[in-house]
Scaffold this active site. Structure first.
Site, PDB file in Angstrom:
ATOM      1  N   ASP A 209       0.936  -1.176  -0.046  1.00 11.05           N
ATOM      2  CA  ASP A 209      -0.090  -0.094   0.297  1.00 11.05           C
ATOM      3  C   ASP A 209       1.035   1.266  -0.462  1.00 11.05           C
ATOM      4  O   ASP A 209       1.643   1.470   0.770  1.00 11.05           O
ATOM      5  CB  ASP A 209      -0.625  -0.379   1.703  1.00 11.05           C
ATOM      6  CG  ASP A 209      -1.656   1.644   1.557  1.00 11.05           C
ATOM      7  OD1 ASP A 209      -1.780   1.847   0.711  1.00 11.05           O
ATOM      8  OD2 ASP A 209      -1.423   2.080   2.770  1.00 11.05           O
TER       9      ASP A 209
ATOM     10  N   ASP B 188      -0.057   5.115   0.654  1.00 13.74           N
ATOM     11  CA  ASP B 188      -0.837   5.782   1.612  1.00 13.74           C
ATOM     12  C   ASP B 188      -0.666   5.689   3.302  1.00 13.74           C
ATOM     13  O   ASP B 188      -1.068   4.675   3.084  1.00 13.74           O
ATOM     14  CB  ASP B 188      -1.645   6.815   1.443  1.00 13.74           C
ATOM     15  CG  ASP B 188      -1.681   7.377   0.222  1.00 13.74           C
ATOM     16  OD1 ASP B 188      -2.037   8.485   0.309  1.00 13.74           O
ATOM     17  OD2 ASP B 188      -1.513   6.884  -1.145  1.00 13.74           O
TER      18      ASP B 188
ATOM     19  N   ASP C  13      -1.090  -0.765   5.740  1.00 17.58           N
ATOM     20  CA  ASP C  13      -1.568  -0.599   7.179  1.00 17.58           C
ATOM     21  C   ASP C  13      -3.292  -0.903   7.543  1.00 17.58           C
ATOM     22  O   ASP C  13      -4.092   0.613   8.287  1.00 17.58           O
ATOM     23  CB  ASP C  13      -1.219   1.242   7.158  1.00 17.58           C
ATOM     24  CG  ASP C  13      -2.302   2.186   6.720  1.00 17.58           C
ATOM     25  OD1 ASP C  13      -2.296   2.258   5.515  1.00 17.58           O
ATOM     26  OD2 ASP C  13      -2.978   3.350   7.090  1.00 17.58           O
TER      27      ASP C  13
END
Length: 218
Positions: free
Chosen positions: A9, A11, A165
């Protein structure tokens, strides 16, 4: 077989982009007399892409304004991608240490913006593929972007891992049949990450976790 492909991922995993996204959101909404959002406000809403972010903020009563607000957001954000955005600690060094792995980025940010952000922060050189929210017909938590990356990189699911995240990353990875690794320093609390195969507190913990996973898969 050992893990050969790492999918990340963007961001909240590789880069902290929250303040620049917040500034773009507030700019886009200034004509609509909406409150000024704090970074904390924005962090609670981001993760599903710009379109969903704007839809959440506007609500059903102003859906007709969605496209105009998205246009305002994109116009501003494209010119302010890295005003405040910064690579998380140890990301560069760890990506260097993981040179033997194939690597891709799978983001819910649009592909062009994702690529530009990676280039501006000198991270693009580490990745053979960038998949954005507009690259495939569906975005995370759908497994479609992950499956697309697996096919493009020529790696089967059991030889790949998704690192992110949020629960969107975990769900997408799980449904695509890959190992999932969640970082705890990003935009989502640990309560959202319980479905991951592994948790890491720091990005620099990744090589050790991968060694452990690969030894278990041999």
């Amino acid at each position: 077989m050992p893990v050969k492909l790492l999918m990340f991922d963007l961001d909240g995993t590789l880069v902290d982009t929250r303040r620049d996204i917040t500034n773009a959101l507030n700019y886009a909404l200034q004509s609509y007399r909406r409150k000024q959002f704090t970074v904390e406000d924005t962090t609670a809403m981001i993760g599903e892409g710009i379109t969903r972010l704007i839809e959440k903020v506007l609500g059903e009563d102003q859906r007709a304004s969605r496209d105009a607000v998205i246009g305002n957001f994109l116009g501003y954000y494209a010119g302010h991608l890295t005003d405040y955005s910064a690579v998380y600690p140890s990301v560069r060094e760890t990506l260097e240490a993981l040179g033997g792995y194939k690597k891709a980025v799978i983001s819910n940010k649009r592909e062009g913006l994702s690529t530009r952000l990676l280039e501006a922060l000198d991270l693009a050189k580490y990745f053979a593929l960038v998949v954005g929210s507009d690259t495939t017909p569906h975005r995370k938590p759908s497994p479609v972007p992950v499956i697309y990356a697996l096919e493009k990189m020529g790696v089967p699911p059991h030889e790949a891992a998704m690192v992110g995240d949020s629960n969107f990353d975990i769900e997408a990875g799980k449904d695509a049949g890959v190992t999932t690794i969640a970082v705890t320093y990003g935009y989502r609390g640990k309560e959202y990450l319980t479905g991951a195969d592994c948790l890491i507190e720091r990005f620099s913990d990744l090589p050790g976790i991968l060694d452990r996973i690969s030894s278990e898969l041999i």
